[in-house]
Structures are given as structure tokens and as C-alpha cells.
Design a protein around this motif. Structure first.
Motif, PDB file in Angstrom:
ATOM      1  N   GLY A  82      22.945  27.070  12.864  1.00 33.17           N
ATOM      2  CA  GLY A  82      23.784  28.187  12.474  1.00 33.17           C
ATOM      3  C   GLY A  82      23.839  28.388  10.898  1.00 33.17           C
ATOM      4  N   LEU A  83      23.792  27.296  10.352  1.00 37.10           N
ATOM      5  CA  LEU A  83      23.780  27.304   8.745  1.00 37.10           C
ATOM      6  C   LEU A  83      22.541  27.912   8.590  1.00 37.10           C
ATOM      7  CD1 LEU A  83      25.458  23.561   8.048  1.00 37.10           C
ATOM      8  CD2 LEU A  83      26.464  26.238   7.764  1.00 37.10           C
ATOM      9  N   VAL A  84      21.429  27.511   8.897  1.00 39.58           N
ATOM     10  CA  VAL A  84      20.091  27.971   8.566  1.00 39.58           C
ATOM     11  C   VAL A  84      19.812  29.502   8.860  1.00 39.58           C
ATOM     12  CG1 VAL A  84      17.458  27.739   8.711  1.00 39.58           C
ATOM     13  CG2 VAL A  84      18.839  25.628   8.523  1.00 39.58           C
ATOM     14  N   SER A  85      20.508  29.892   9.953  1.00 37.53           N
ATOM     15  CA  SER A  85      20.465  31.367  10.116  1.00 37.53           C
ATOM     16  C   SER A  85      21.209  32.233   9.326  1.00 37.53           C
ATOM     17  CB  SER A  85      20.751  31.629  11.697  1.00 37.53           C
ATOM     18  OG  SER A  85      22.105  31.450  11.866  1.00 37.53           O
ATOM     19  N   LEU A 130      23.067  32.429  -1.098  1.00 40.65           N
ATOM     20  CA  LEU A 130      22.985  30.976  -0.300  1.00 40.65           C
ATOM     21  C   LEU A 130      24.333  30.168  -0.840  1.00 40.65           C
ATOM     22  CD1 LEU A 130      19.504  29.624  -1.102  1.00 40.65           C
ATOM     23  CD2 LEU A 130      20.292  30.306   1.013  1.00 40.65           C
ATOM     24  N   TYR A 131      24.910  30.441  -2.113  1.00 42.64           N
ATOM     25  CA  TYR A 131      25.947  29.794  -2.593  1.00 42.64           C
ATOM     26  C   TYR A 131      27.483  30.275  -2.236  1.00 42.64           C
ATOM     27  CZ  TYR A 131      22.681  26.755  -4.404  1.00 42.64           C
ATOM     28  OH  TYR A 131      21.431  25.948  -4.302  1.00 42.64           O
ATOM     29  N   ARG A 132      27.298  31.623  -1.327  1.00 39.23           N
ATOM     30  CA  ARG A 132      28.410  32.171  -1.227  1.00 39.23           C
ATOM     31  C   ARG A 132      29.175  31.469   0.168  1.00 39.23           C
ATOM     32  NH1 ARG A 132      27.403  38.847  -0.850  1.00 39.23           N
ATOM     33  NH2 ARG A 132      26.790  39.041  -3.123  1.00 39.23           N
ATOM     34  N   GLU A 133      30.481  31.629   0.122  1.00 46.09           N
ATOM     35  CA  GLU A 133      31.133  31.086   1.242  1.00 46.09           C
ATOM     36  C   GLU A 133      30.938  31.193   2.441  1.00 46.09           C
ATOM     37  OE1 GLU A 133      35.925  30.123   2.550  1.00 46.09           O
ATOM     38  OE2 GLU A 133      35.615  31.531   0.929  1.00 46.09           O
ATOM     39  N   ARG A 134      30.721  30.595   3.339  1.00 44.33           N
ATOM     40  CA  ARG A 134      30.261  30.860   4.855  1.00 44.33           C
ATOM     41  C   ARG A 134      30.955  30.007   5.871  1.00 44.33           C
ATOM     42  NH1 ARG A 134      25.086  31.316   4.192  1.00 44.33           N
ATOM     43  NH2 ARG A 134      25.320  31.142   1.775  1.00 44.33           N
ATOM     44  N   TRP A 135      31.066  30.351   7.014  1.00 41.58           N
ATOM     45  CA  TRP A 135      31.654  29.916   8.107  1.00 41.58           C
ATOM     46  C   TRP A 135      30.856  29.759   9.431  1.00 41.58           C
ATOM     47  CZ3 TRP A 135      35.405  26.489   9.108  1.00 41.58           C
ATOM     48  CH2 TRP A 135      35.976  26.025  10.689  1.00 41.58           C
ATOM     49  N   VAL A 136      30.338  28.569   9.904  1.00 40.80           N
ATOM     50  CA  VAL A 136      29.882  28.491  11.152  1.00 40.80           C
ATOM     51  C   VAL A 136      30.511  27.875  12.197  1.00 40.80           C
ATOM     52  CG1 VAL A 136      27.803  27.386  12.249  1.00 40.80           C
ATOM     53  CG2 VAL A 136      27.517  28.449   9.897  1.00 40.80           C
ATOM     54  N   SER A 137      30.946  28.386  13.135  1.00 43.67           N
ATOM     55  CA  SER A 137      31.767  27.837  14.321  1.00 43.67           C
ATOM     56  C   SER A 137      31.086  26.778  14.915  1.00 43.67           C
ATOM     57  CB  SER A 137      32.015  28.945  15.315  1.00 43.67           C
ATOM     58  OG  SER A 137      32.660  28.666  16.436  1.00 43.67           O
ATOM     59  N   TYR A 138      32.052  25.574  15.219  1.00 44.53           N
ATOM     60  CA  TYR A 138      31.492  24.754  16.032  1.00 44.53           C
ATOM     61  C   TYR A 138      32.791  24.095  16.808  1.00 44.53           C
ATOM     62  CZ  TYR A 138      33.486  22.163  11.835  1.00 44.53           C
ATOM     63  OH  TYR A 138      34.228  21.364  10.897  1.00 44.53           O
TER      64      TYR A 138
END
Length: 297
Positions: A223-226, A28-36
Motif C-alpha cells: 500500500g505504501l509503495v503504490s 514522496l514526503y507528503r503526509e499519507r495514510w494507508v489503511s491496515y
């Protein structure tokens, strides 16, 4: 049609969902990117700078928004899109990223830039003029097209004369190297630029505003939750989105903190989705609540 496991998750995270609860909680705490949309438009605008020919008045941008609202993440994505490469003549770096020093002086800025470029640090006795010459030579050698300066609001930590020096430095670098520049910071960065009409006209604003209930907010949160390896789908309706934005005060970093910690509770309790119960179990405090708690000390 055969149903695939964990179809409610983004494809990249479905395999992670088969791992242990501990491994999934850490993921959960890994870097992530969700496009917006706002970020996508801003990214395209900044990448456009790389395509423009040299110009005595190069196109520049000022990326502004509340703290913890995705500015640095967007800039890191920009930089990663154009990695440095090696040629027979040396390093080729179209984009260079540097942070404004917390105690800003021209010398500290130049030394930070030299360090970013991987050059040996000059001796402490080397004067600012020599540092400037070295920086200009290095930037020309790597073929820079875009200089990105994060935390630009730190300029206000200096004296008024120091602030004017930095504003003159920006004008000097863009003019001398004919390169585009992106400055990033809080709304205080905009105040600093406004003191120089010439620079204010050159640096076009890109604003990352606080999030409010909207279809774009719904899309962002889904997007974050998925991207969280939960075994059950988390259905966040309009009421849940409004609750999240109210509790986090509408910045993307706080939204991510709340959703991450709630997802961890969902994993560790076996609930396996974000819902009212996991929200109620979460002791997360938003910025205003944290300030109020410290005020009582």
C-alpha cells in the motif's frame, strides 16, 4: 482492453507520476495514510465513543505502542473524521485533541487546552481553580464527547505527587463532564495508568505492536509503495518485507522513512522502482544503528 498508464499505482497518484523527477521526489514526503486492520479496528472503537450516551463511568481507551509506530497519525485521522463546525450558538467540536505538556503541571495542561479551544489566554496571575472552571465551561459549550490526550507518557516527567494530581484530573474530567477519553503514549503511559486501579479498569488498552513478517505487513508495504509515483512496479516479496522490518526494527514510521528514501533514490537514479539495488544504495540507519553511531562520539 487498453492498458492504463501506471496501473501499479494508487489512482490518486497516477497523475503525479507524469510530473518531473523533482516534483515526484518531493511528493514522496507528503503526509499519507494507508489503511491496515489494527488501525481500522482501533478507529472504529474510538469513533464508537461518540455514539454512546452520557454515562457517569464513560468508556475510555489507552492507545499504546512503541514510539514512531503510528499512534499520532491514527489520532489525527480520528480528529479529522469529525471536523469542528459552526452553529448559531458557536463552535461544535465533538473531539478535542491536546498534547500532554513536556513538563507537566495542571496549570500548563489547562492553558494548553484553552489555547486548543481558541479561547483568549488568561493572564499569568489567574489561578488553577479559575482555569479549571474556564475549561469546563468551554468544553460544555462546544458539546465535546471525546477528549484525546497524546504523549501521555510525559506525565512521568513530573514528580510522584504531580503524577497523582494528573490521574485525579483524568477521573475528575471524565466524571464531571461524562465524556469519553483516549490517552496515547508509549508503554510508559500504561505504567502510569496501572498505578491507579480504578483508572486502569476504565481505560481499555488498544495496542499497536511492532510489525513482524505477515500478510498484514505485506499489505501495508504494498500500500505504501503504490502511493509512491514510481514509473515501474516495486514487487516486494516475503524476503524483502522481512529485510525491511529487520532494518527498521518494525515500526511504521521507520518503515515509511526507509521506503521513502529508497523510492527517492529510485527516482533520481532512473531505476524507477524499489529493488535490491536501490536498497543497497540507501544509507538509511535504523534506530539501533543510529544509537550505536552516537555512542562512538
Amino acid at each position: 482492453m487498453t492498458t492504463q498508464p501506471f496501473e501499479h499505482l494508487a489512482p490518486a497518484v497516477r497523475e503525479v507520476a507524469t510530473q518531473s523527477a523533482q516534483e515526484r521526489a518531493l511528493h514522496l514526503y507528503r503526509e499519507r495514510w494507508v489503511s491496515y486492520e489494527v488501525a481500522d479496528v482501533a478507529l472504529k472503537q474510538m469513533l464508537r465513543f461518540l455514539e454512546l450516551p452520557p454515562n457517569p463511568r464513560p468508556a475510555c481507551a489507552l492507545l499504546v505502542g512503541p514510539t514512531n509506530n503510528g499512534k499520532s497519525s491514527l489520532l489525527h485521522r480520528l480528529v479529522k473524521s469529525q471536523p469542528w463546525t459552526h452553529s448559531p450558538t458557536g463552535v461544535v467540536a465533538p473531539i478535542v485533541f491536546v498534547e500532554m505538556p513536556s513538563s507537566p503541571t495542571i496549570e500548563r495542561f489547562y492553558r494548553g487546552l484553552i489555547s486548543t479551544l481558541g479561547a483568549p489566554s488568561p493572564s499569568t496571575w489567574v489561578r488553577t481553580g479559575a482555569l479549571e472552571t474556564l475549561c469546563l465551561d468551554l468544553l460544555r459549550q462546544i458539546g465535546i464527547k471525546l477528549l484525546v490526550i497524546d504523549e501521555f507518557h510525559n506525565i512521568l516527567a513530573g514528580s510522584r505527587s504531580a503524577q497523582l494530581e494528573f490521574l485525579n484530573l483524568l477521573r475528575f474530567l471524565t466524571n464531571r463532564l461524562q465524556l469519553s477519553m483516549v490517552l496515547s503514549g508509549t508503554e510508559h503511559a500504561a505504567h502510569a495508568i496501572r498505578t491507579d486501579p480504578q483508572l486502569e479498569n476504565r481505560f481499555k488498552p488498544i495496542v499497536l505492536r511492532r510489525w513482524e513478517p505477515s500478510d498484514e505487513s505485506n499489505h501495508l508495504m504494498q500500500g505504501l509503495v503504490s502511493s509512491f509515483p514510481l514509473h515501474r512496479p516495486s514487487l516486494l516479496g516475503e524476503a524483502a518485507v522481512a529485510y525491511i522490518l529487520r532494518r527498521t526494527e518494525g515500526t511504521i514510521g521507520e518503515v515509511l522513512d526507509l521506503l521513502r528514501s529508497t523510492a527517492e533514490i529510485a527516482i533520481r537514479t532512473g531505476e524507477e522502482c524499489i529493488n535490491r539495488r536501490t536498497f543497497e544504495l540507501n544509507s538509511y540507519l535504523g534506530p539501533m544503528a543510529r544509537r550505536a553511531k552516537l555512542a562512538k562520539l
